[in-house]
Design a protein around this motif. Sequence first.
Motif, short mmCIF file in Angstrom:
data_model
loop_
_atom_site.label_atom_id
_atom_site.label_comp_id
_atom_site.label_asym_id
_atom_site.label_seq_id
_atom_site.Cartn_x
_atom_site.Cartn_y
_atom_site.Cartn_z
N TRP A 82 -2.60 -17.53 6.67
CA TRP A 82 -3.10 -17.25 5.32
C TRP A 82 -3.57 -15.80 5.22
CZ3 TRP A 82 -8.27 -16.00 4.14
CH2 TRP A 82 -8.56 -15.89 2.78
N TRP A 83 -4.29 -15.33 6.24
CA TRP A 83 -4.81 -13.97 6.20
C TRP A 83 -3.69 -12.94 6.25
CZ3 TRP A 83 -4.94 -10.13 10.18
CH2 TRP A 83 -5.71 -8.99 9.85
N ALA A 84 -2.71 -13.15 7.15
CA ALA A 84 -1.65 -12.16 7.34
C ALA A 84 -0.67 -12.12 6.18
CB ALA A 84 -0.91 -12.43 8.65
N PHE A 85 -0.35 -13.30 5.61
CA PHE A 85 0.70 -13.35 4.58
C PHE A 85 0.15 -13.32 3.16
CE2 PHE A 85 2.93 -15.23 8.24
CZ PHE A 85 4.09 -14.46 8.23
N ARG A 86 -1.11 -13.70 2.99
CA ARG A 86 -1.64 -13.81 1.63
C ARG A 86 -2.79 -12.85 1.33
NH1 ARG A 86 2.20 -16.34 -1.31
NH2 ARG A 86 2.87 -18.29 -0.30
N ARG A 87 -3.62 -12.65 2.31
CA ARG A 87 -4.87 -11.94 2.04
C ARG A 87 -4.79 -10.45 2.34
NH1 ARG A 87 -9.21 -12.67 -1.19
NH2 ARG A 87 -11.08 -11.65 -0.32
N LEU A 88 -4.18 -10.10 3.44
CA LEU A 88 -4.16 -8.71 3.87
C LEU A 88 -3.29 -7.87 2.93
CD1 LEU A 88 -5.16 -6.82 6.13
CD2 LEU A 88 -3.04 -7.32 7.36
N ARG A 89 -3.85 -6.75 2.50
CA ARG A 89 -3.14 -5.95 1.51
C ARG A 89 -2.13 -4.98 2.12
NH1 ARG A 89 -7.71 -4.22 -3.02
NH2 ARG A 89 -8.20 -6.37 -3.71
N ASN A 90 -2.49 -4.32 3.21
CA ASN A 90 -1.61 -3.29 3.76
C ASN A 90 -1.50 -3.45 5.28
OD1 ASN A 90 0.00 -1.06 4.14
ND2 ASN A 90 -1.69 0.42 3.98
N PRO A 91 -0.75 -4.45 5.77
CA PRO A 91 -0.64 -4.68 7.22
C PRO A 91 0.01 -3.52 7.95
CG PRO A 91 0.98 -5.99 6.05
CD PRO A 91 0.09 -5.41 5.00
N GLY A 92 0.84 -2.77 7.24
CA GLY A 92 1.53 -1.65 7.89
C GLY A 92 0.59 -0.58 8.40
N SER A 93 -0.61 -0.49 7.80
CA SER A 93 -1.55 0.54 8.24
C SER A 93 -2.07 0.27 9.66
CB SER A 93 -2.73 0.62 7.27
OG SER A 93 -3.45 -0.61 7.26
N LEU A 94 -1.98 -0.99 10.10
CA LEU A 94 -2.46 -1.35 11.44
C LEU A 94 -1.40 -1.12 12.51
CD1 LEU A 94 -4.20 -4.74 10.54
CD2 LEU A 94 -5.28 -2.50 10.83
N THR A 95 -0.16 -0.94 12.11
CA THR A 95 0.95 -0.93 13.06
C THR A 95 0.86 0.19 14.09
OG1 THR A 95 2.44 -2.06 11.55
CG2 THR A 95 3.45 -0.74 13.28
N PRO A 96 0.64 1.46 13.72
CA PRO A 96 0.58 2.50 14.76
C PRO A 96 -0.50 2.23 15.80
CG PRO A 96 0.79 3.49 12.58
CD PRO A 96 0.52 2.04 12.35
N THR A 97 -1.66 1.77 15.34
CA THR A 97 -2.75 1.49 16.29
C THR A 97 -2.38 0.35 17.22
OG1 THR A 97 -4.40 2.25 14.70
CG2 THR A 97 -5.17 0.85 16.50
N LEU A 98 -1.83 -0.73 16.67
CA LEU A 98 -1.46 -1.88 17.49
C LEU A 98 -0.31 -1.55 18.43
CD1 LEU A 98 -1.82 -4.75 14.87
CD2 LEU A 98 -3.31 -4.27 16.82
N ASN A 99 0.63 -0.72 17.98
CA ASN A 99 1.70 -0.27 18.88
C ASN A 99 1.12 0.48 20.07
OD1 ASN A 99 3.85 -1.33 17.46
ND2 ASN A 99 4.30 0.56 16.35
N PHE A 100 0.17 1.38 19.79
CA PHE A 100 -0.44 2.16 20.87
C PHE A 100 -1.22 1.26 21.83
CE2 PHE A 100 -4.21 4.31 22.54
CZ PHE A 100 -3.61 5.33 23.27
N ILE A 101 -1.99 0.32 21.29
CA ILE A 101 -2.77 -0.58 22.14
C ILE A 101 -1.87 -1.42 23.03
CG2 ILE A 101 -4.30 -2.60 22.11
CD1 ILE A 101 -5.60 -1.45 19.60
N SER A 102 -0.75 -1.90 22.46
CA SER A 102 0.16 -2.74 23.25
C SER A 102 0.77 -1.96 24.41
CB SER A 102 1.26 -3.31 22.35
OG SER A 102 2.15 -2.29 21.90
N ILE A 103 1.10 -0.69 24.18
CA ILE A 103 1.62 0.14 25.27
C ILE A 103 0.54 0.41 26.30
CG2 ILE A 103 2.56 2.42 25.84
CD1 ILE A 103 3.87 2.44 23.07
N PHE A 104 -0.66 0.74 25.81
CA PHE A 104 -1.78 1.07 26.70
C PHE A 104 -2.12 -0.11 27.62
CE2 PHE A 104 -6.35 1.22 27.61
CZ PHE A 104 -6.43 2.46 28.24
N LEU A 105 -2.07 -1.33 27.07
CA LEU A 105 -2.41 -2.51 27.87
C LEU A 105 -1.46 -2.71 29.05
CD1 LEU A 105 -3.35 -5.19 25.18
CD2 LEU A 105 -4.87 -4.13 26.86
N LEU A 106 -0.22 -2.29 28.90
CA LEU A 106 0.76 -2.51 29.96
C LEU A 106 0.68 -1.48 31.08
CD1 LEU A 106 3.98 -3.50 27.97
CD2 LEU A 106 2.16 -4.97 28.85
N VAL A 107 -0.04 -0.39 30.83
CA VAL A 107 -0.03 0.71 31.81
C VAL A 107 -0.63 0.28 33.13
CG1 VAL A 107 -0.94 3.00 32.33
CG2 VAL A 107 0.00 2.52 30.05
#
Length: 509
Positions: free
Chosen positions: A119-144
């Motif tokens: 519900w939050w991701a598909f209905r409530r959140l207005r601009n999910p794309g703004s989180l993408t660069p940060t989450l991409n970076f975190i996902s790479i950082f976690l694997l290091v």
Amino acid sequence: MSKKNLFQRLQHFPFYPLLFAVFPALSLMGNNINEVEPFLLWRPLLVLFFAALILLGILGLTVRDWQRPALFLTIVIFLFFTYGHVYFYLKKIELGGLILGRHRHMLPLWIGLVVLAGWWAFRRLRNPGSLTPTLNFISIFLLVYPSFQVASYVIQRERAERSALAAAQAQGASLPLGYAPDVYYIILDAYGRQDVLVEMFEFDNSPFLEDLEARGFYVAECSQSNYGQTMLSLTSSLNYDYLDSLTSELDADTDRRAPLRALGQYNQARGFFDSQGYNIVSFATNFPVSEWTDADVFLKPPPQGMSDFELMLSQTSAWRIPMDMVDESPEKRSAEWYRTRTLFALEQMEEGVPEIQSPKFVFTHLVIPHHPFVFGPNGEALDYDTPGVPEFDEYREKYPDQVTYINKRILAIVDLILETSANPPVIVIQGDHGPAPFDVPERRMKIINAYYFPDDPGGLYPTITPVNTFRLIMNKYFLQNIPMLEDRSLFSEYDIPYDYLEIPNDCQP
């Protein structure tokens, strides 16, 4: 398209669910790299990566968007892989007679959280794309860091293997018996000395020891192990030296075990017997130091579903729900696999090994009477779903039953070896360390240690330790000139393996 534009597009494309999906497996491998073969990582990595890719593709094509499905899928992955951790924690908490760690309590809550995330991701959140660069970076950082753990371990092990292979060059040998005797080195994991079994378990093991003596064995009644952990103990005994003499890479401030794995697999004893034309025989054990997959004869049972690493991974995830529903919890599956390996090794010692051409060096590491406790006194199967070391009451009750069972099987194997050997063999039956727990170092270091020699027990003595086992055998039956070492017992906690407490031997033979 310029490189800058391509980078920006990649930066804003939500690939992070794929990396978050593989992180739990990679992190688990990194945290357990000293105990698990790295090659076991590839199957779960591929399964998790492509499962996340397929789900992301289905959701993205369904809603014609990538940002919202990626965020939702990441939350689902997080919930999936935290389920087992929360389950273990809540399983220990009881409120008003109600144990919180039950699937019937947790599953509805987790389903509710998934619905809320959708519900939050598909209905409530207005601009999910703004989180993408940060989450991409975190996902790479976690694997290091886990990637570094695995890669550095592999590099260290390969370097240590080359060094161990170069060191395991044997001298020429003479044969005073007139033949090259088969050598059986049988390790019974966590098998304690007679006085420890009486003290801890009120179990009198003297009938078994007397049966060995009646067959010509010398029982070193005051023997102690040189180290209190399997990997340390076996690496030392198979190289017939103390660890600080084998490598300078280990000190009290490190817990690295990569050099031990290499030194254990490509050890001096194996190198010597290989150079003398012996067939090297090894078994599947799930202990990297004793599992010599490139031996002349490597015996392992047929694959049975998930590996031990995959079972460990499933324990931490929601995958344990369907496994528990069919009464096949990860703990139980792992224990059943342990039972299968043990039975297979015992059967091969009775049926397959006698057919292997002599001379042969047979290294049999049997992970018994060590827990898990899945054998009754007559070998009957017992249910087992306890993670980690059992409570002492359970240990005290069930450890003697596994001693009773393995005693029967070992006597039968010894009789078969003596009956079928064309020439009298050398047989060593030895504990790598005593029974758990770690909190009583003196008990931990007292082990069974019994020798069958083709001619006489000359050179043996009541306090001999494993570090001198092959020194005596090499000198006595291959005319090597290797000085005997001082018998020392060096106890250490698991997490600080090279910070030793020397345990004196106060036994009076």
